[in-house]
Enzyme design. Structure first.
Site, PDB file in Angstrom:
ATOM      1  N   ARG A 151      40.783  -0.554  26.115  1.00 34.52           N
ATOM      2  CA  ARG A 151      39.721  -1.768  25.683  1.00 34.52           C
ATOM      3  C   ARG A 151      39.370  -1.344  24.044  1.00 34.52           C
ATOM      4  NH1 ARG A 151      37.941  -1.068  31.116  1.00 34.52           N
ATOM      5  NH2 ARG A 151      37.413   0.932  30.492  1.00 34.52           N
ATOM      6  N   ASP A 171      50.129   4.963  23.959  1.00 38.91           N
ATOM      7  CA  ASP A 171      49.669   5.158  25.134  1.00 38.91           C
ATOM      8  C   ASP A 171      50.725   4.839  26.176  1.00 38.91           C
ATOM      9  OD1 ASP A 171      48.267   4.358  27.658  1.00 38.91           O
ATOM     10  OD2 ASP A 171      46.565   3.388  26.305  1.00 38.91           O
ATOM     11  N   ARG A 234      36.395  11.474  23.066  1.00 42.27           N
ATOM     12  CA  ARG A 234      35.745  12.570  23.844  1.00 42.27           C
ATOM     13  C   ARG A 234      36.209  13.809  23.068  1.00 42.27           C
ATOM     14  NH1 ARG A 234      32.420   9.901  25.718  1.00 42.27           N
ATOM     15  NH2 ARG A 234      32.288   9.088  28.055  1.00 42.27           N
ATOM     16  N   GLU A 263      28.330  19.427  23.748  1.00 44.37           N
ATOM     17  CA  GLU A 263      27.232  18.348  23.036  1.00 44.37           C
ATOM     18  C   GLU A 263      25.779  18.978  23.395  1.00 44.37           C
ATOM     19  OE1 GLU A 263      28.041  14.315  23.533  1.00 44.37           O
ATOM     20  OE2 GLU A 263      30.217  14.711  22.455  1.00 44.37           O
ATOM     21  N   HIS A 281      27.199  11.494  18.862  1.00 43.04           N
ATOM     22  CA  HIS A 281      27.512  10.584  20.087  1.00 43.04           C
ATOM     23  C   HIS A 281      26.826   9.466  19.879  1.00 43.04           C
ATOM     24  CE1 HIS A 281      29.452  11.069  24.267  1.00 43.04           C
ATOM     25  NE2 HIS A 281      29.421   9.991  23.872  1.00 43.04           N
ATOM     26  N   ALA A 284      28.319   4.207  20.855  1.00 41.72           N
ATOM     27  CA  ALA A 284      27.786   3.190  21.686  1.00 41.72           C
ATOM     28  C   ALA A 284      26.341   2.952  21.515  1.00 41.72           C
ATOM     29  CB  ALA A 284      28.009   3.600  23.137  1.00 41.72           C
TER      30      ALA A 284
END
Ligand SMILES: NC(=O)c1ccc[n+]([C@@H]2O[C@H](COP(=O)([O-])OP(=O)(O)OC[C@H]3O[C@@H](n4cnc5c(N)ncnc54)[C@H](O)[C@@H]3O)[C@@H](O)[C@H]2O)c1
Length: 322
Positions: A151, A171, A234, A263, A281, A284
């Site tokens: 995605r 991928d 990640r 983290e 981070h 999002a």
């Protein structure tokens, strides 16, 4: 009637959907303490969490009426999947909601990295006017190598094309050749085909045993001299010691990081270097993504309770029993 317990703060747009459902009673007091959740869980047919609530064995076993656990976000590491699956409880997440927020952040980082935006900002704030020192590079015409074409990888590709970049991606589940949905994107057969061709390499792969440390001393050695790395996927996809070596040797020109092996990355020698820019981070963390995450999970949980649709179920084995 179904009772839905929302034990972490959830965007109002999602709560509005739950409130509007006629056969639902809702308890959504915001951030709940552990003992409050434990006390409230026996009543609930569905539990919606973000990352704050630990839906572990103790909590799930107290949920005697529980049918669905919805994670408003992607990672379900705070949910004991084994116990949920044992007890026939559906666990679902909302992975699509953050796709564009993350893809945009990748370009925020890439632009900032190539144009020295944080460094120039700090310099001006400190009273300097250093125009020569912070001259940079452009995206247009460069080759962008995307590792992981799911995605987020595809959204990054879309934006890369808009910047006039040549976009290649690797991928393991995608056959080599042109992407039928975006023929301007070339999928390469092997990671080794991507590394020497891209001047900017970005990670968009899931973290698995195989992808862990996919950026390491060997793969860095195969990159172009002066390549840049951008990682908002990640942290553990990168062997951070190898990244540091790559930067110190000058093999890599710079890196932009949103995620870290540990983290927060306390004591990491990558933090504060002039050739590394970083965010905590944040990829999002947009209002839009948090709204979407809440809207998607609210709708999915309602659909699952009503038995009309089961989307983004992370333990599909339970569906055989529904
Ligand atoms: N920084 C953030 O806040 C943030 C937010 C959301 C997602 N993420 C991360 O972004 C990444 C991508 O998320 P997504 O929603 O696109 O996931 P996705 O599942 O849609 O796509 C991931 C892709 O990675 C591929 N992949 C797996 N192993 C690989 C390997 N060894 N080499 C290359 N590709 C490999 C998979 O085949 C898959 O197509 C994940 O790591 C996710 O955890 C980060």
């Amino acid at each position: 009637m179904f009772h839905i317990l929302v034990s972490d703060p959830l965007h109002e747009d999602g709560l509005a959907i739950l409130r509007a459902a006629e056969d639902v009673t809702l308890s959504a007091p915001g951030k709940m303490a552990r003992d409050e959740v434990l006390a409230a869980i026996p009543e609930a047919h569905a539990l919606i969490v973000r990352s704050g609530t630990k839906a572990d064995r103790e909590l799930i076993e107290k949920g005697v009426n529980l049918r669905v656990i919805g994670r408003a976000g992607v990672g379900v590491d705070n949910v004991d999947l084994e116990t949920a699956t044992e007890r026939g409880i559906i666990v679902m997440n909302a992975p699509e909601a953050t796709t564009w927020a993350v893809a945009e952040h990748v370009f925020g980082l890439a632009l900032a990295l190539l144009r020295n935006v944080p460094q120039a900002h700090n310099s001006l704030a400190a009273g300097e006017w250093a125009r020569k020192k912070y001259a940079g590079y452009q995206l247009r015409g460069r080759t962008l190598g995307i590792i992981g074409y799911g995605r987020i990888g595809q959204a990054i590709a879309h934006l890369g094309l808009a910047f006039g970049m040549e976009v290649i991606a690797y991928d393991p589940i995608r056959p080599p050749g042109r992407d039928p949905a975006r023929p301007d994107v070339e999928l390469v057969a092997r990671l080794e085909d991507l590394l020497p061709r891209a001047s900017i390499i970005t990670l968009a792969a899931t973290l698995t045993g195989e992808s862990r440390s996919i950026i390491n001393a060997q793969t860095i050695a195969q990159m172009q001299d002066g390549a840049w790395i951008v990682n908002a996927a990640r942290g553990a996809l990168i062997d951070e010691a190898a990244l540091l070596d790559g930067l110190e040797s000058g093999k890599l020109r710079g890196a932009a990081l949103d995620v870290y092996a540990k983290e927060p990355p306390e004591g990491s020698p990558l933090i504060g270097r002039p050739d590394v820019i970083h965010t905590p981070h944040l990829a999002a963390s947009t209002d839009e993504a948090q709204s979407l995450v809440a809207v998607y999970i609210a709708q999915q949980v309602l659909d699952a309770l009503h038995g009309v649709d089961y989307k983004n179920v992370v333990n599909p084995a339970v569906l055989e029993r529904h």
